[in-house]
Design an enzyme around this catalytic site. Structure first.
Site, mmCIF file in Angstrom:
data_model
loop_
_atom_site.group_PDB
_atom_site.id
_atom_site.type_symbol
_atom_site.label_atom_id
_atom_site.label_comp_id
_atom_site.label_asym_id
_atom_site.label_seq_id
_atom_site.Cartn_x
_atom_site.Cartn_y
_atom_site.Cartn_z
ATOM 1 N N SER A 140 0.862 -1.191 0.000
ATOM 2 C CA SER A 140 0.000 0.000 0.000
ATOM 3 C C SER A 140 0.894 1.235 0.000
ATOM 4 O O SER A 140 2.072 1.148 0.388
ATOM 5 C CB SER A 140 -0.840 -0.007 1.286
ATOM 6 O OG SER A 140 -1.422 1.259 1.518
ATOM 7 N N TYR A 153 -2.240 -1.246 10.434
ATOM 8 C CA TYR A 153 -2.221 -1.357 8.966
ATOM 9 C C TYR A 153 -0.898 -0.821 8.412
ATOM 10 O O TYR A 153 -0.247 -1.474 7.597
ATOM 11 C CB TYR A 153 -3.410 -0.591 8.378
ATOM 12 C CG TYR A 153 -3.584 -0.819 6.890
ATOM 13 C CD1 TYR A 153 -4.155 -1.996 6.416
ATOM 14 C CD2 TYR A 153 -3.178 0.134 5.964
ATOM 15 C CE1 TYR A 153 -4.310 -2.221 5.047
ATOM 16 C CE2 TYR A 153 -3.340 -0.075 4.595
ATOM 17 C CZ TYR A 153 -3.904 -1.254 4.150
ATOM 18 O OH TYR A 153 -4.061 -1.477 2.791
HETATM 19 P P1 NAP Z 1 -11.246 -6.108 0.313
HETATM 20 O O1 NAP Z 1 -12.233 -5.819 -0.736
HETATM 21 O O2 NAP Z 1 -11.571 -5.823 1.734
HETATM 22 O O3 NAP Z 1 -10.742 -7.627 0.144
HETATM 23 C C1 NAP Z 1 -9.851 -8.185 1.047
HETATM 24 C C2 NAP Z 1 -9.674 -9.630 0.719
HETATM 25 O O4 NAP Z 1 -8.765 -10.206 1.687
HETATM 26 C C3 NAP Z 1 -10.971 -10.415 0.810
HETATM 27 O O5 NAP Z 1 -10.992 -11.386 -0.215
HETATM 28 C C4 NAP Z 1 -10.836 -11.088 2.172
HETATM 29 O O6 NAP Z 1 -11.539 -12.296 2.272
HETATM 30 C C5 NAP Z 1 -9.357 -11.387 2.194
HETATM 31 N N1 NAP Z 1 -8.934 -11.712 3.556
HETATM 32 C C6 NAP Z 1 -8.856 -10.886 4.618
HETATM 33 N N2 NAP Z 1 -8.454 -11.579 5.689
HETATM 34 C C7 NAP Z 1 -8.275 -12.852 5.302
HETATM 35 C C8 NAP Z 1 -7.894 -14.042 5.947
HETATM 36 N N3 NAP Z 1 -7.591 -14.069 7.259
HETATM 37 N N4 NAP Z 1 -7.836 -15.186 5.241
HETATM 38 C C9 NAP Z 1 -8.149 -15.190 3.924
HETATM 39 N N5 NAP Z 1 -8.527 -14.115 3.246
HETATM 40 C C10 NAP Z 1 -8.599 -12.949 3.935
HETATM 41 O O7 NAP Z 1 -9.917 -5.255 0.071
HETATM 42 P P2 NAP Z 1 -9.151 -4.871 -1.262
HETATM 43 O O8 NAP Z 1 -9.299 -3.426 -1.443
HETATM 44 O O9 NAP Z 1 -9.474 -5.777 -2.367
HETATM 45 O O10 NAP Z 1 -7.649 -5.104 -0.761
HETATM 46 C C11 NAP Z 1 -6.829 -6.140 -1.265
HETATM 47 C C12 NAP Z 1 -5.407 -5.860 -0.797
HETATM 48 O O11 NAP Z 1 -4.986 -4.600 -1.313
HETATM 49 C C13 NAP Z 1 -5.276 -5.752 0.719
HETATM 50 O O12 NAP Z 1 -4.063 -6.319 1.129
HETATM 51 C C14 NAP Z 1 -5.262 -4.256 0.963
HETATM 52 O O13 NAP Z 1 -4.595 -3.926 2.148
HETATM 53 C C15 NAP Z 1 -4.517 -3.790 -0.259
HETATM 54 N N6 NAP Z 1 -4.745 -2.393 -0.615
HETATM 55 C C16 NAP Z 1 -5.989 -1.942 -0.961
HETATM 56 C C17 NAP Z 1 -6.138 -0.609 -1.317
HETATM 57 C C18 NAP Z 1 -7.451 -0.027 -1.719
HETATM 58 O O14 NAP Z 1 -7.511 1.203 -1.908
HETATM 59 N N7 NAP Z 1 -8.510 -0.814 -1.878
HETATM 60 C C19 NAP Z 1 -5.037 0.254 -1.298
HETATM 61 C C20 NAP Z 1 -3.802 -0.248 -0.950
HETATM 62 C C21 NAP Z 1 -3.653 -1.577 -0.614
HETATM 63 P P3 NAP Z 1 -12.909 -12.402 3.123
HETATM 64 O O15 NAP Z 1 -13.774 -11.301 2.655
HETATM 65 O O16 NAP Z 1 -13.409 -13.718 2.710
HETATM 66 O O17 NAP Z 1 -12.501 -12.270 4.537
#
Ligand code: NAP
Length: 250
Positions: A140, A153
């Site tokens: 991130s 985080y």
């Molecule tokens: P999201 O929509 O909240 O999705 C998160 C994913 O991680 C979901 O599939 C969730 O599965 C899975 N997950 C969380 N805890 C888990 C666990 N203990 N075991 C297995 N799966 C788990 O978030 P996203 O935006 O797609 O984020 C994806 C990645 O990108 C993350 O690492 C986040 O920190 C990073 N990121 C996102 C952004 C942004 O702006 N969106 C920016 C920078 C970095 P369940 O729903 O089944 O729990």
């Protein structure tokens, strides 16, 4: 250079790919798109998959080591190898203003750093036995910059950025490359609240050179580059896909 060579460079056809965090958001999109271009994708996520998918989905809590081990074994038993690992699983547990939550800190580190490390270690053993592979960890802009009220985080993502560099160093002799993809603000469930709040949304857009929020699609080209032979001499890097956020001054 002709287009066949270019296509070959970026190809992920028939590669066995494991995507963690594939139940929704960035992980789901990447798993779906890589499947569409010919990769053999396994997605893992904590909850049951509630949408259509062409990739194989395994329900697994990454932070539960025996469950994770079993899921990785399941894929290896079937395919004999894992060529590419993409860790998109992550949580963001914001605390109340001025209230430090120790449990939030520990839970976040456990998923975003400890569980991702476990996943990389398990998969690296398989990659070593098969002559190499590629790992991509989703960090991130918070791995480098400060944001309010979410110390777990930020610490987890900075730690993950460093972990990838450490793995890149140790695994290079085994022909395994490890890199970080560092997104800026991408509209998913994780960021939906600030995306839909006009004040918070504008506050964020104002920090970007490209004056709009990112979409999951904006990440795809960088993902394909970092997991394919197109980046064969690239390891240990952070690729920021953030609309220019981290480079913006005034
Ligand atoms: P999201 O929509 O909240 O999705 C998160 C994913 O991680 C979901 O599939 C969730 O599965 C899975 N997950 C969380 N805890 C888990 C666990 N203990 N075991 C297995 N799966 C788990 O978030 P996203 O935006 O797609 O984020 C994806 C990645 O990108 C993350 O690492 C986040 O920190 C990073 N990121 C996102 C952004 C942004 O702006 N969106 C920016 C920078 C970095 P369940 O729903 O089944 O729990």
């Amino acid at each position: 250079m002709n287009s066949a060579i270019i296509n070959e460079l970026f190809s992920v056809k028939n590669k066995v790919v494991l995507v963690s965090g594939a139940s929704r958001g960035i992980g789901y999109y990447i798993a779906s798109q890589l499947t569409a271009i010919g990769a053999n994708v396994y997605g893992i996520g904590r909850s049951a998959l509630d949408k259509q998918s062409d990739f194989e989905y395994i329900q697994c809590d990454l932070a539960n080591y025996p469950q994770l081990h079993e899921s990785v074994d399941q894929i290896t038993a079937k395919e004999g190898r894992i060529d590419i690992l993409i860790n998109a699983a992550g949580i963001s547990l914001r605390s109340e203003k001025n209230v430090y939550s120790r449990s939030n800190f520990i839970d976040t580190l456990n998923v975003n750093l400890v569980a991702i490390n476990d996943c990389c270690r398990l998969v690296s053993d398989i990659m070593k036995d098969n002559g190499g592979g590629v790992m991509l960890n989703v960090t991130s802009i918070g791995s480098k910059l400060s944001f309010p009220e979410n110390p777990g985080y930020l610490a987890s993502k900075a730690g993950l950025a460093a972990l990838s560099k450490s793995l890149a160093y140790d695994l290079a002799p085994h022909r395994i490359r490890v890199n970080n993809l560092a997104p800026g603000y991408i509209h998913t469930d994780m960021t939906d609240k600030s995306f839909n709040n006009p004040v918070l949304s504008k506050e964020r857009t104002d920090r970007m050179m490209i004056q709009r929020w990112g979409t999951v699609h904006d990440l795809l080209g960088s993902v394909i580059y970092l997991i394919s032979d197109a980046s064969s001499y690239v390891t240990g890097i952070d690729l920021f896909v953030d609309g220019g956020w981290t480079s913006k001054g005034l």
